[in-house]
Scaffold this motif. Structure first.
Motif, PDB file in Angstrom:
ATOM      1  N   UNK A 258      35.667  44.714  34.178  1.00  0.00           N
ATOM      2  CA  UNK A 258      36.065  45.764  33.241  1.00  0.00           C
ATOM      3  C   UNK A 258      35.294  47.048  33.522  1.00  0.00           C
ATOM      4  N   UNK A 259      35.977  48.177  33.432  1.00  0.00           N
ATOM      5  CA  UNK A 259      35.318  49.470  33.634  1.00  0.00           C
ATOM      6  C   UNK A 259      35.230  49.894  35.094  1.00  0.00           C
ATOM      7  N   UNK A 260      35.618  49.008  36.019  1.00  0.00           N
ATOM      8  CA  UNK A 260      35.557  49.363  37.439  1.00  0.00           C
ATOM      9  C   UNK A 260      36.703  50.302  37.810  1.00  0.00           C
ATOM     10  N   UNK A 261      36.393  51.312  38.612  1.00  0.00           N
ATOM     11  CA  UNK A 261      37.435  52.161  39.194  1.00  0.00           C
ATOM     12  C   UNK A 261      37.831  51.566  40.548  1.00  0.00           C
ATOM     13  N   UNK A 262      38.896  52.078  41.124  1.00  0.00           N
ATOM     14  CA  UNK A 262      39.381  51.576  42.405  1.00  0.00           C
ATOM     15  C   UNK A 262      38.324  51.594  43.494  1.00  0.00           C
ATOM     16  N   UNK A 263      37.522  52.654  43.502  1.00  0.00           N
ATOM     17  CA  UNK A 263      36.497  52.776  44.540  1.00  0.00           C
ATOM     18  C   UNK A 263      35.501  51.618  44.448  1.00  0.00           C
ATOM     19  N   UNK A 264      35.180  51.200  43.224  1.00  0.00           N
ATOM     20  CA  UNK A 264      34.237  50.099  43.048  1.00  0.00           C
ATOM     21  C   UNK A 264      34.882  48.757  43.425  1.00  0.00           C
ATOM     22  N   UNK A 265      36.157  48.634  43.158  1.00  0.00           N
ATOM     23  CA  UNK A 265      36.866  47.403  43.529  1.00  0.00           C
ATOM     24  C   UNK A 265      36.918  47.267  45.052  1.00  0.00           C
ATOM     25  N   UNK A 266      37.207  48.382  45.728  1.00  0.00           N
ATOM     26  CA  UNK A 266      37.214  48.368  47.200  1.00  0.00           C
ATOM     27  C   UNK A 266      35.838  47.947  47.716  1.00  0.00           C
ATOM     28  N   UNK A 267      34.825  48.459  47.053  1.00  0.00           N
ATOM     29  CA  UNK A 267      33.442  48.157  47.419  1.00  0.00           C
ATOM     30  C   UNK A 267      33.133  46.663  47.226  1.00  0.00           C
ATOM     31  N   UNK A 268      33.569  46.096  46.114  1.00  0.00           N
ATOM     32  CA  UNK A 268      33.360  44.672  45.833  1.00  0.00           C
ATOM     33  C   UNK A 268      33.976  43.817  46.940  1.00  0.00           C
ATOM     34  N   UNK A 269      35.205  44.138  47.319  1.00  0.00           N
ATOM     35  CA  UNK A 269      35.898  43.329  48.336  1.00  0.00           C
ATOM     36  C   UNK A 269      35.142  43.358  49.656  1.00  0.00           C
ATOM     37  N   UNK A 270      34.683  44.540  50.025  1.00  0.00           N
ATOM     38  CA  UNK A 270      33.943  44.647  51.274  1.00  0.00           C
ATOM     39  C   UNK A 270      32.609  43.906  51.222  1.00  0.00           C
ATOM     40  N   UNK A 271      31.891  44.098  50.107  1.00  0.00           N
ATOM     41  CA  UNK A 271      30.598  43.398  49.935  1.00  0.00           C
ATOM     42  C   UNK A 271      30.791  41.884  50.008  1.00  0.00           C
ATOM     43  N   UNK A 272      31.830  41.376  49.347  1.00  0.00           N
ATOM     44  CA  UNK A 272      32.073  39.940  49.314  1.00  0.00           C
ATOM     45  C   UNK A 272      32.286  39.393  50.730  1.00  0.00           C
ATOM     46  N   UNK A 273      33.042  40.147  51.542  1.00  0.00           N
ATOM     47  CA  UNK A 273      33.298  39.706  52.916  1.00  0.00           C
ATOM     48  C   UNK A 273      31.998  39.673  53.718  1.00  0.00           C
ATOM     49  N   UNK A 274      31.133  40.663  53.483  1.00  0.00           N
ATOM     50  CA  UNK A 274      29.856  40.706  54.214  1.00  0.00           C
ATOM     51  C   UNK A 274      28.922  39.591  53.751  1.00  0.00           C
ATOM     52  N   UNK A 275      28.914  39.322  52.437  1.00  0.00           N
ATOM     53  CA  UNK A 275      28.060  38.266  51.898  1.00  0.00           C
ATOM     54  C   UNK A 275      28.483  36.903  52.465  1.00  0.00           C
ATOM     55  N   UNK A 276      29.795  36.653  52.481  1.00  0.00           N
ATOM     56  CA  UNK A 276      30.304  35.377  52.998  1.00  0.00           C
ATOM     57  C   UNK A 276      29.981  35.219  54.480  1.00  0.00           C
ATOM     58  N   UNK A 277      30.082  36.314  55.215  1.00  0.00           N
ATOM     59  CA  UNK A 277      29.780  36.265  56.647  1.00  0.00           C
ATOM     60  C   UNK A 277      28.310  35.922  56.867  1.00  0.00           C
ATOM     61  N   UNK A 278      27.441  36.549  56.055  1.00  0.00           N
ATOM     62  CA  UNK A 278      26.017  36.269  56.175  1.00  0.00           C
ATOM     63  C   UNK A 278      25.745  34.797  55.884  1.00  0.00           C
ATOM     64  N   UNK A 279      26.563  34.201  55.018  1.00  0.00           N
ATOM     65  CA  UNK A 279      26.401  32.786  54.670  1.00  0.00           C
ATOM     66  C   UNK A 279      27.127  31.866  55.651  1.00  0.00           C
TER      67      UNK A 279
END
Ligand code: ATP
Length: 270
Positions: A220-241
């Motif tokens: 809640x409260x996230x703008x599109x830019x933050x959602x794009x950021x979440x998706x990218x971060x998640x992919x990087x976190x999973x890769x690190x794992x």
């Protein structure tokens, strides 16, 4: 300095498919696409094509993206500059830059001119930010007004400008024949967030259990830019794992990280 007078993109690949949600705003800008594609259809009964529209809404909600998509859909070049680039500029430079921009735009018409953060140059006169920088800002604003009045409505140049502070804009900018249309771009609701997630999940290898609805509910409260950021971060976190696909845990951690970043930013502002 001569560098980066403004940006010009002759071939824009962004289309409405890249802009999720914002259905009403998209409907409104579709009209502008039609004006750019078939101007004669609109002028033949004596009507004048609007010169500009103001996109109003909070940061990161897709104003730049939507303006680009208009150019992409119409197949026209996209010229852009940001009002914040004009702050603290040497005398005469801002005005000259605006004139250069419009000269090129007229040559390449039909086209879109996009002015991000127009409030940085278009603040009502007398309502200063930095003393001294003010005169130059007024020069820049005046040259923008002169340029807008100077080109014909059938020139094929349409100006889109973005702001999150429409209340501080000089009323001269909002007069008929200038930015007389306002299109509001709000933060997405849960349905909008789900749609934005779906756009930004597309390039990512996802675990089959992943549910975009849940992601939308947790942001809640996230703008599109933050959602794009979440998706990218998640992919990087999973890769690190060393995972083969990105799962809900990775997204949860990415959401926490983005919320942490936002909190830090807000602390600095306060
Ligand atoms: P600012 O006012 O801070 O310049 P803005 O409203 O112009 O922000 P954009 O720069 O268009 O926001 O958005 C930043 C990025 O966020 C986009 O490039 C895109 O990746 C993503 N984004 C924002 N809104 C949307 C949306 N509605 N659909 C898809 N992606 C979006």
């Amino acid at each position: 300095s001569k560098a980066a007078l403004f940006d010009a993109e002759s071939k824009v690949k962004i289309t409405f498919a890249d802009v999720a949600g914002l259905d009403e705003a998209k409907e409104e800008v579709k009209e502008i696409v039609d004006f750019l594609k078939t101007p004669s259809k609109f002028t033949k009964l004596g009507g004048k094509i609007p010169k500009g529209a103001l996109l109003v809404g909070p940061p990161g909600t897709g104003k730049t993206l939507l303006a680009k998509a208009v150019a992409g859909e119409a197949g026209v070049p996209f010229f852009s500059l940001s009002g914040s680039d004009f702050v603290e500029m040497f005398v005469g430079v801002g005005a000259a830059r605006v004139r250069d921009l419009f000269k090129q735009a007229k040559e390449k018409a039909p086209c879109i001119v996009f002015i991000d953060e127009i409030d940085a140059i278009g603040r009502s006169r007398g309502r200063g930010q930095l003393p001294g920088a003010n005169d130059e800002r007024e020069n820049t604003l005046n040259s923008l007004l002169v340029e807008m009045d100077g080109f014909a409505t059938d020139s094929g140049v349409i100006i889109l400008a973005a702001t999150n502070r429409p209340d501080v804009l000089d009323s001269a900018l909002l007069r008929p024949g200038r930015f007389d249309r306002q299109i509001s771009i709000d933060k997405p609701d849960i349905v909008g967030r789900e749609a934005i997630f779906k756009v930004h999940l597309k390039p990512i290898k996802l675990d089959p259990s992943l549910d975009p609805k849940k992601l939308a509910a947790q942001t809640p409260g996230f703008a599109g830019a933050e959602i794009a950021n979440v998706c990218n971060e998640a992919a990087l976190i999973a890769a690190r794992r060393d995972k083969k696909a990105v799962d809900m845990q990775d997204f949860q951690d990415a959401i926490d990280r983005v919320i942490g970043g936002l909190e830090k930013k807000n602390k600095i502002i306060l």
